[in-house]
Scaffold this motif. Structure first.
Motif, short mmCIF file in Angstrom:
data_model
loop_
_atom_site.label_atom_id
_atom_site.label_comp_id
_atom_site.label_asym_id
_atom_site.label_seq_id
_atom_site.Cartn_x
_atom_site.Cartn_y
_atom_site.Cartn_z
N CYS A 162 0.94 -1.09 -0.04
CA CYS A 162 -0.05 -0.17 -0.06
C CYS A 162 0.90 1.33 0.01
O CYS A 162 1.75 1.53 0.86
CB CYS A 162 -1.03 0.00 1.28
N ASP A 163 0.87 2.22 -0.83
CA ASP A 163 1.54 3.39 -1.05
C ASP A 163 3.16 2.87 -1.10
O ASP A 163 3.86 3.65 -0.53
CB ASP A 163 1.16 4.42 0.05
N GLY A 164 3.45 1.82 -1.79
CA GLY A 164 4.65 1.54 -1.95
C GLY A 164 5.41 1.00 -0.64
O GLY A 164 6.52 0.79 -0.53
N VAL A 165 4.42 0.56 0.38
CA VAL A 165 5.16 0.13 1.46
C VAL A 165 4.37 -1.41 1.86
O VAL A 165 3.19 -1.61 1.47
CB VAL A 165 4.66 1.02 2.88
N ILE A 166 5.21 -2.35 2.17
CA ILE A 166 4.86 -3.79 2.38
C ILE A 166 4.06 -4.02 3.67
O ILE A 166 4.45 -3.54 4.80
CB ILE A 166 6.04 -4.72 2.52
N LYS A 167 2.71 -4.21 3.70
CA LYS A 167 1.83 -4.40 4.83
C LYS A 167 1.79 -5.63 5.18
O LYS A 167 1.59 -5.91 6.43
CB LYS A 167 0.46 -3.97 4.44
N ALA A 168 1.92 -6.73 4.29
CA ALA A 168 1.74 -8.13 4.59
C ALA A 168 2.61 -8.95 3.76
O ALA A 168 2.54 -8.40 2.57
CB ALA A 168 0.49 -8.77 4.79
N ILE A 169 3.35 -10.03 3.92
CA ILE A 169 4.14 -10.81 3.14
C ILE A 169 4.14 -12.21 3.59
O ILE A 169 4.41 -12.42 4.74
CB ILE A 169 5.34 -10.17 2.83
N SER A 170 4.00 -13.03 2.89
CA SER A 170 4.46 -14.61 3.27
C SER A 170 5.18 -15.26 2.45
O SER A 170 5.39 -14.91 1.11
CB SER A 170 2.93 -15.51 3.35
N ALA A 171 6.02 -16.26 2.71
CA ALA A 171 7.03 -17.01 1.87
C ALA A 171 7.26 -18.57 2.51
O ALA A 171 7.57 -18.62 3.72
CB ALA A 171 8.36 -16.13 1.95
N THR A 172 6.72 -19.39 1.62
CA THR A 172 7.07 -20.95 2.10
C THR A 172 7.58 -21.56 0.85
O THR A 172 7.46 -21.33 -0.32
CB THR A 172 5.26 -21.36 2.42
N VAL A 173 8.25 -22.73 1.50
CA VAL A 173 9.13 -23.36 0.49
C VAL A 173 8.89 -24.80 0.59
O VAL A 173 8.64 -25.36 1.68
CB VAL A 173 10.63 -23.10 0.82
N ILE A 174 8.97 -25.71 -0.63
CA ILE A 174 9.16 -27.16 -0.57
C ILE A 174 10.58 -27.19 -0.85
O ILE A 174 11.36 -26.37 -1.93
CB ILE A 174 8.21 -27.66 -1.60
N GLY A 175 11.17 -28.18 -0.08
CA GLY A 175 12.66 -28.21 -0.56
C GLY A 175 13.52 -28.84 0.86
O GLY A 175 14.57 -29.03 0.70
N GLU A 176 13.01 -28.56 1.76
CA GLU A 176 13.95 -28.67 3.15
C GLU A 176 13.43 -29.78 3.84
O GLU A 176 13.72 -29.87 5.13
CB GLU A 176 14.27 -27.51 4.01
N GLY A 177 12.36 -30.49 3.46
CA GLY A 177 11.98 -31.73 4.14
C GLY A 177 10.63 -31.49 5.20
O GLY A 177 10.44 -32.16 5.95
N GLU A 234 13.24 -0.14 -1.74
CA GLU A 234 14.31 -0.65 -0.75
C GLU A 234 14.51 -2.06 -0.76
O GLU A 234 15.65 -2.73 -0.78
CB GLU A 234 14.19 -0.36 0.48
N VAL A 235 13.33 -2.63 -0.58
CA VAL A 235 13.30 -4.18 -0.74
C VAL A 235 13.78 -4.97 -1.96
O VAL A 235 14.76 -5.97 -1.80
CB VAL A 235 12.06 -5.00 -0.28
N ARG A 236 13.42 -4.51 -2.75
CA ARG A 236 14.03 -4.90 -4.29
C ARG A 236 15.55 -4.77 -4.40
O ARG A 236 16.28 -5.54 -4.62
CB ARG A 236 13.45 -4.03 -5.54
N VAL A 237 16.13 -3.38 -3.99
CA VAL A 237 17.49 -3.28 -4.02
C VAL A 237 18.31 -4.14 -3.16
O VAL A 237 19.40 -4.50 -3.41
CB VAL A 237 17.72 -1.71 -3.60
N ASN A 238 17.73 -4.42 -1.98
CA ASN A 238 18.36 -5.37 -0.95
C ASN A 238 18.00 -6.90 -0.96
O ASN A 238 17.85 -7.33 0.02
CB ASN A 238 18.30 -4.64 0.26
N ALA A 239 17.56 -7.37 -2.14
CA ALA A 239 16.78 -8.47 -2.26
C ALA A 239 17.91 -9.57 -1.67
O ALA A 239 17.18 -10.69 -1.03
CB ALA A 239 16.07 -8.74 -3.63
N GLU A 240 18.99 -9.34 -2.09
CA GLU A 240 20.01 -10.65 -1.92
C GLU A 240 20.22 -10.73 -0.29
O GLU A 240 20.46 -11.77 0.18
CB GLU A 240 21.31 -10.27 -2.65
#
Length: 271
Positions: A193-208, A227-233
């Motif tokens: 919202c307005d360029g700011v992250i209000k909520a985010i989730s991240a889930t992975v298959i791959g570690e058992g 800022e998040v895009r620039v510092n994604a790594e």
């Protein structure tokens, strides 16, 4: 001869489960290939209460015996879930496989479960003593192990409606372009919202196992997307350092590299 019970109502099913060790069986896409000496089955695939997709004010409610093919044809199912289940095996398996079975098998390769984690899904469990609803985080312990009670049955998967409407990210990496068991898969949903992250989730298959690394997600909430895009790594490194990879069909190092790249790609795709 196959031994078992075929109840016609959920109440009848939980009463049978309370007094027997019958194994719940809906689509049976995993169970049918197993030889379990002396097994007695509880066939729930024809229970109408478990074959419905509906909604209330808070949730999209998916019955445990709903098949993936049925869900793909239903407008209530959110896009992230549809994309995940559309990649499950072949049509014959999607015609039989169910949401309850995919969750109850406690496989770390379950595509619908991955999407459910990303959407903050909950599972409704029922028994003769009542019912309870718990988050996927609490239900899934590790590969092959859940928090379901001996007398409980999975009744519904609940998807929060406010999460279902969010933009999402989904990538599956397998040995083939289709019909593949996931070597690595990644799912996330987010709100900006307005360029700011209000909520985010991240889930992975791959570690058992399935895990939401909520402390890492929390570091992203409130930050500007640019800022998040620039510092994604940098954020990817924080995410990966929380995870433990083991060798399976592919090496642990391969899984780690792929997950790192997927997480960075996810963050740089945020809009």
């Amino acid at each position: 001869m196959v031994n078992g019970y075929k109840p016609t109502t959920l109440q009848e099913a939980v009463e049978i489960k309370s007094r027997t060790d019958a194994i719940p069986y809906a689509g049976g896409t995993d169970l049918m290939v197993k030889n379990i000496p002396g097994a007695v089955y509880l066939f729930v695939n024809d229970i109408e209460e478990l074959r419905q997709i509906k909604q209330d004010d808070a949730y999209i409610r998916i019955g445990a015996a709903v098949t993936f093919t049925q869900a793909l044809a239903d407008d209530l199912i959110p896009p992230l879930m549809k994309e995940a289940i559309s990649r499950i095996a072949a049509p014959a398996i999607r015609n039989a496989g169910t949401f309850g079975g995919n969750l109850g098998n406690a496989s770390d390769k379950a595509d619908s479960v991955l999407a459910g984690f990303a959407l903050d899904a909950r599972v409704r469990l029922v028994s003769v003593n009542g019912e309870r609803t718990i988050p996927f985080d609490d239900f899934c312990v590790r590969r092959g192990v859940t928090n379901i009670g001996d007398d409980e049955l999975i009744a519904e998967i609940l998807l929060p409606k406010e999460k279902c409407a969010l933009p999402y990210y989904y990538k599956k990496i397998g040995g083939r372009s289709a019909l593949a068991i996931s070597r690595v898969a990644f799912a996330g949903a987010y709100e900006v919202c307005d360029g700011v992250i209000k909520a985010i989730s991240a889930t992975v298959i791959g570690e058992g196992k399935f895990t939401r690394y909520r402390e890492v997600e929390a570091t992203l909430i409130g930050r500007k997307v640019d800022e998040v895009r620039v510092n994604a790594e940098e954020y990817a490194e924080r995410f990966i350092e929380k995870m433990t990879f083991t060798r399976g069909r592919v090496s642990a190092e391969y899984r780690k590299t792929v997950v790192t790249n997927l997480f960075k790609d996810y963050l740089t795709s945020l809009e």
